[in-house]
Design an enzyme around this catalytic site. Sequence first.
Site, mmCIF file in Angstrom:
data_model
loop_
_atom_site.group_PDB
_atom_site.id
_atom_site.type_symbol
_atom_site.label_atom_id
_atom_site.label_comp_id
_atom_site.label_asym_id
_atom_site.label_seq_id
_atom_site.Cartn_x
_atom_site.Cartn_y
_atom_site.Cartn_z
ATOM 1 N N HIS A 29 -10.349 70.564 -31.108
ATOM 2 C CA HIS A 29 -11.338 69.515 -30.850
ATOM 3 C C HIS A 29 -11.908 68.860 -32.101
ATOM 4 O O HIS A 29 -12.573 67.847 -32.020
ATOM 5 C CB HIS A 29 -12.493 70.061 -30.016
ATOM 6 C CG HIS A 29 -13.450 70.871 -30.834
ATOM 7 N ND1 HIS A 29 -13.205 72.178 -31.173
ATOM 8 C CD2 HIS A 29 -14.622 70.531 -31.429
ATOM 9 C CE1 HIS A 29 -14.208 72.609 -31.920
ATOM 10 N NE2 HIS A 29 -15.078 71.647 -32.102
HETATM 11 C C1 UD1 Z 1 -19.142 67.839 -31.344
HETATM 12 C C2 UD1 Z 1 -19.589 68.336 -32.712
HETATM 13 C C3 UD1 Z 1 -18.714 69.496 -33.146
HETATM 14 C C4 UD1 Z 1 -18.697 70.569 -32.079
HETATM 15 C C5 UD1 Z 1 -18.206 69.947 -30.786
HETATM 16 C C6 UD1 Z 1 -18.119 70.945 -29.673
HETATM 17 C C7 UD1 Z 1 -20.522 66.591 -34.135
HETATM 18 C C8 UD1 Z 1 -20.312 65.760 -35.350
HETATM 19 N N1 UD1 Z 1 -19.468 67.317 -33.739
HETATM 20 O O1 UD1 Z 1 -17.852 67.280 -31.487
HETATM 21 O O2 UD1 Z 1 -19.252 70.059 -34.326
HETATM 22 O O3 UD1 Z 1 -17.828 71.620 -32.471
HETATM 23 O O4 UD1 Z 1 -19.128 68.901 -30.432
HETATM 24 O O5 UD1 Z 1 -17.436 70.393 -28.595
HETATM 25 O O6 UD1 Z 1 -21.599 66.623 -33.588
HETATM 26 N N2 UD1 Z 1 -16.727 63.151 -24.762
HETATM 27 C C9 UD1 Z 1 -16.615 63.098 -23.398
HETATM 28 N N3 UD1 Z 1 -17.497 63.820 -22.659
HETATM 29 C C10 UD1 Z 1 -18.478 64.572 -23.200
HETATM 30 C C11 UD1 Z 1 -18.595 64.602 -24.601
HETATM 31 C C12 UD1 Z 1 -17.710 63.899 -25.375
HETATM 32 O O7 UD1 Z 1 -15.742 62.442 -22.858
HETATM 33 O O8 UD1 Z 1 -19.240 65.217 -22.452
HETATM 34 C C13 UD1 Z 1 -15.738 62.434 -25.590
HETATM 35 C C14 UD1 Z 1 -16.165 61.067 -25.965
HETATM 36 O O9 UD1 Z 1 -15.042 60.237 -25.932
HETATM 37 C C15 UD1 Z 1 -16.615 61.222 -27.404
HETATM 38 C C16 UD1 Z 1 -15.716 62.344 -27.908
HETATM 39 O O10 UD1 Z 1 -15.513 63.179 -26.774
HETATM 40 O O11 UD1 Z 1 -16.513 60.068 -28.122
HETATM 41 C C17 UD1 Z 1 -16.289 63.157 -29.023
HETATM 42 O O12 UD1 Z 1 -17.590 63.629 -28.674
HETATM 43 P P1 UD1 Z 1 -18.710 63.803 -29.826
HETATM 44 O O13 UD1 Z 1 -19.996 64.158 -29.212
HETATM 45 O O14 UD1 Z 1 -18.683 62.604 -30.712
HETATM 46 O O15 UD1 Z 1 -18.219 64.992 -30.712
HETATM 47 P P2 UD1 Z 1 -17.294 66.250 -30.418
HETATM 48 O O16 UD1 Z 1 -15.919 65.905 -30.845
HETATM 49 O O17 UD1 Z 1 -17.472 66.770 -29.037
#
Ligand code: UD1
Length: 364
Positions: A213
């Site tokens: 991830h």
């Molecule tokens: C975040 C944390 C990371 C942690 C991870 C656990 C930061 C910089 N990174 O990364 O340290 O290990 O969470 O999972 O804060 N999305 C969905 N549904 C959700 C959440 C996210 O579809 O409920 C998708 C969205 O397209 C989003 C992408 O996942 O743009 C990334 O989500 P984001 O919150 O930016 O960071 P993570 O990669 O989840």
Amino acid sequence: MTTRLCTVVGARPQFVKAAAVSRAIATYNKEAGPALAETLIHTGQHYDMNMSDVFFSDLPLPEPAYNLDVGSGSHAFQVAEMIRRLEPVIRTTRPDIVIVHGDTNSTLAGTLAAAQLQVPVAHVEAGLRSYRRDMAEEVNRVVADRLARILFCPSETARANLDREGIHEGVHVVGDVMLDLLVWQRKHLAIEPQSVLGAYSLTPGEYALVTVHRAGTADDPEVVVSIVNALGELARRGLPSLFPVHPRTRQHLPSEAACPGVRLVEPVPFREMLCLEEQAKVVLTDSGGVQKESYWLGVPCVTLRRETEWPETVEMGWNHLVGTDPEKIVEAAAAPRPSGPRPPVYGDGRAADRVVSRLVEWSA
Ligand code: UD1
């Protein structure tokens, strides 16, 4: 006197860490009277049912009093929007301490919002370093540790890292709160392995469990393909894999039909995840939490990164740091099971009790 705590969470691993501390707060209040009042603030960084809601229904976490509903976006958008929405909540709830966990954008925003309002910050999982400033998480941790007044380290290595940065005040090595929750889960949410493995047609000890991830891994199509190729080779050698896919990783993954022997599924709830980890032959991951859980459960781990915040797992021989080269992944995943000891370098499963005791002492 009751100490008012505000806990800021937002992303999946934080629900697990916060649950350990919330549970310890509830236990303390039950035994010693209502000394601590906790308000949970969910930034809304994670919002899917299986990335967020399921953790609140399964774990000993209070319902968030506030959901800031920030959602996805760039780092700048997320952090700025979180701070903007946190400020009035912190002003209204007037906490004595704001608790932040780990290293996500929610950690950074909680820290900055509280520090600007002169509310002391307690950072749980302080002192971890990858020494990679190109990782958002490293930037978030460094800032959180610099601004926090109370720093809860999971290990002596974490304390030494803080020492090197001249951070000595308010530092407590308490152990890792994720171990507390693993211990709790085994007691209270124990699950029959067959009921979980059966749903995916898996045999105990005969599959690899995979999670990917991190932005550095999941956002690079070549890297994702490299990992999938390695999984394909493992499947050809008789080791199929189960891959619960984080939403971030979906975009570059080929279809399941293109990866024979690799089962792609939605993210799984915490209790299923621990069961799947424990029954796996090997775990392949770029997650920090999963590296530790594998260590605690005695399952060899192959880390799809070149560095780790949890070097003890590598030193003890239970974790191989291989990066994303398919040959190295296959070689490490096929290596004989380690036989070395797994000393309790991350505490004894009672870290959250220590966190609570220190918070009570601090606010006395
Ligand atoms: C975040 C944390 C990371 C942690 C991870 C656990 C930061 C910089 N990174 O990364 O340290 O290990 O969470 O999972 O804060 N999305 C969905 N549904 C959700 C959440 C996210 O579809 O409920 C998708 C969205 O397209 C989003 C992408 O996942 O743009 C990334 O989500 P984001 O919150 O930016 O960071 P993570 O990669 O989840």
